[in-house]
Design a protein around this motif. Structure first.
Motif, mmCIF file in Angstrom:
data_model
loop_
_atom_site.group_PDB
_atom_site.id
_atom_site.type_symbol
_atom_site.label_atom_id
_atom_site.label_comp_id
_atom_site.label_asym_id
_atom_site.label_seq_id
_atom_site.Cartn_x
_atom_site.Cartn_y
_atom_site.Cartn_z
ATOM 1 N N GLU A 40 -68.695 -124.839 -10.456
ATOM 2 C CA GLU A 40 -69.926 -124.409 -9.554
ATOM 3 C C GLU A 40 -71.233 -125.504 -9.978
ATOM 4 O O GLU A 40 -71.357 -125.896 -10.974
ATOM 5 C CB GLU A 40 -70.314 -122.976 -9.803
ATOM 6 C CG GLU A 40 -69.354 -121.850 -9.211
ATOM 7 C CD GLU A 40 -70.079 -120.469 -9.289
ATOM 8 O OE1 GLU A 40 -70.911 -120.269 -10.383
ATOM 9 O OE2 GLU A 40 -69.825 -119.726 -8.319
ATOM 10 N N THR A 198 -63.912 -127.185 -7.098
ATOM 11 C CA THR A 198 -65.459 -127.255 -7.155
ATOM 12 C C THR A 198 -66.088 -126.621 -6.036
ATOM 13 O O THR A 198 -65.325 -126.391 -4.878
ATOM 14 C CB THR A 198 -65.731 -128.598 -7.314
ATOM 15 O OG1 THR A 198 -65.472 -129.126 -5.933
ATOM 16 C CG2 THR A 198 -64.974 -129.415 -8.110
ATOM 17 N N SER A 199 -67.130 -126.109 -6.232
ATOM 18 C CA SER A 199 -67.936 -125.528 -4.995
ATOM 19 C C SER A 199 -69.477 -125.534 -5.188
ATOM 20 O O SER A 199 -69.918 -125.482 -6.473
ATOM 21 C CB SER A 199 -67.510 -124.001 -4.870
ATOM 22 O OG SER A 199 -68.477 -123.351 -4.007
ATOM 23 N N HIS A 203 -66.899 -120.629 -1.760
ATOM 24 C CA HIS A 203 -65.520 -121.031 -2.543
ATOM 25 C C HIS A 203 -64.319 -119.969 -2.249
ATOM 26 O O HIS A 203 -64.551 -118.822 -1.685
ATOM 27 C CB HIS A 203 -65.773 -121.158 -4.012
ATOM 28 C CG HIS A 203 -66.240 -119.770 -4.532
ATOM 29 N ND1 HIS A 203 -65.358 -118.852 -5.114
ATOM 30 C CD2 HIS A 203 -67.452 -119.561 -5.167
ATOM 31 C CE1 HIS A 203 -66.024 -117.678 -5.539
ATOM 32 N NE2 HIS A 203 -67.245 -118.056 -5.591
ATOM 33 N N LYS A 213 -70.405 -123.693 -15.072
ATOM 34 C CA LYS A 213 -71.577 -124.359 -14.418
ATOM 35 C C LYS A 213 -71.605 -125.853 -14.531
ATOM 36 O O LYS A 213 -71.751 -125.954 -15.820
ATOM 37 C CB LYS A 213 -72.899 -123.623 -14.672
ATOM 38 C CG LYS A 213 -74.160 -124.094 -13.691
ATOM 39 C CD LYS A 213 -74.057 -123.524 -12.677
ATOM 40 C CE LYS A 213 -75.256 -124.031 -11.778
ATOM 41 N NZ LYS A 213 -75.255 -123.569 -10.442
#
Length: 214
Positions: A40, A198-199, A203, A213
């Motif tokens: 994230e 990934t986002s 997601h 993170k």
């Protein structure tokens, strides 16, 4: 390949920023085959950069990226070609499709290199993701959401130990997102592969083993 390890990796663009807070950058992180990861990040924190380091498109970082115990700085061009064809697949955020070719032609370009899937299997995937009627349409005439589904199919027509999926569902509704997630996980499990997505917000709704993170 069983592991991808980021050992004290820091993009050079962040080198003079003393306040970089990340569970990946400047850390010792190992991604294991068969595991499911979500990275994230806010915009500009290096999602696409991370993917580019793994597939060898960029090397502007401090630290070491290791495949198993081998530092990728030692890789030759032929080593990278072999990795991208047989060990690491990548669904790019910007998709990188050929707009003048049809959806099927975009997939077949890669499948002809790998010889991994039959025409029938590919057609079944087009049917599953709801764009069977677009197989012979030029990609440049398709919506971005439809193009994302073509790119997902293309990413899956090869053997891989890991697959990187960069912002995969930004233009999809929940139903189409679920179909793509099912297809991704079905093929990844069949190959026993690791998945790194990934986002920056929305997601895929998956049972992640690790959420980091960036």
């Amino acid at each position: 390949m069983e592991t991808i390890r980021f050992r004290s990796v820091l993009p050079l663009v962040f080198e003079h920023q003393p306040d970089v807070e990340s569970e990946v950058w400047n850390q010792d992180v190992t991604f294991e085959k068969g595991r499911l990861y979500l990275l994230e990040a806010d915009s500009g924190k290096g999602k696409s950069t991370f993917c580019s380091y793994v597939v060898g498109f960029r090397h502007d970082y401090k630290g070491s990226v290791l495949f198993d115990d081998r530092d990728v700085v030692s890789f030759s061009t032929s080593d990278w070609v072999r990795m991208r064809l047989s060990h690491v697949s990548h669904l790019f955020q910007e998709l990188r499709l050929f707009p003048e070719l049809t959806a099927m032609e975009n997939v077949e370009i890669k499948n002809k290199l790998t010889g991994f899937k039959s025409r029938k299997e590919i057609e079944e995937w087009f049917e599953r993701v709801g764009i069977a009627d677009k197989m012979e349409s030029r990609v440049g005439l398709m919506s971005f959401g439809q193009q994302q589904r073509v790119a997902m199919i293309r990413a899956l027509v090869q053997p891989f130990d890991f697959i990187l999926v960069d912002e995969p569902i930004s233009h999809l509704d929940d139903a189409n997102s679920s179909v793509m997630a099912d297809l991704l996980m079905e093929e990844s499990r069949r190959q026993g592969a690791g998945v790194i997505t990934t986002s920056i917000g929305k997601h895929m709704d998956l049972k992640y083993d690790h959420v980091l993170k960036l």
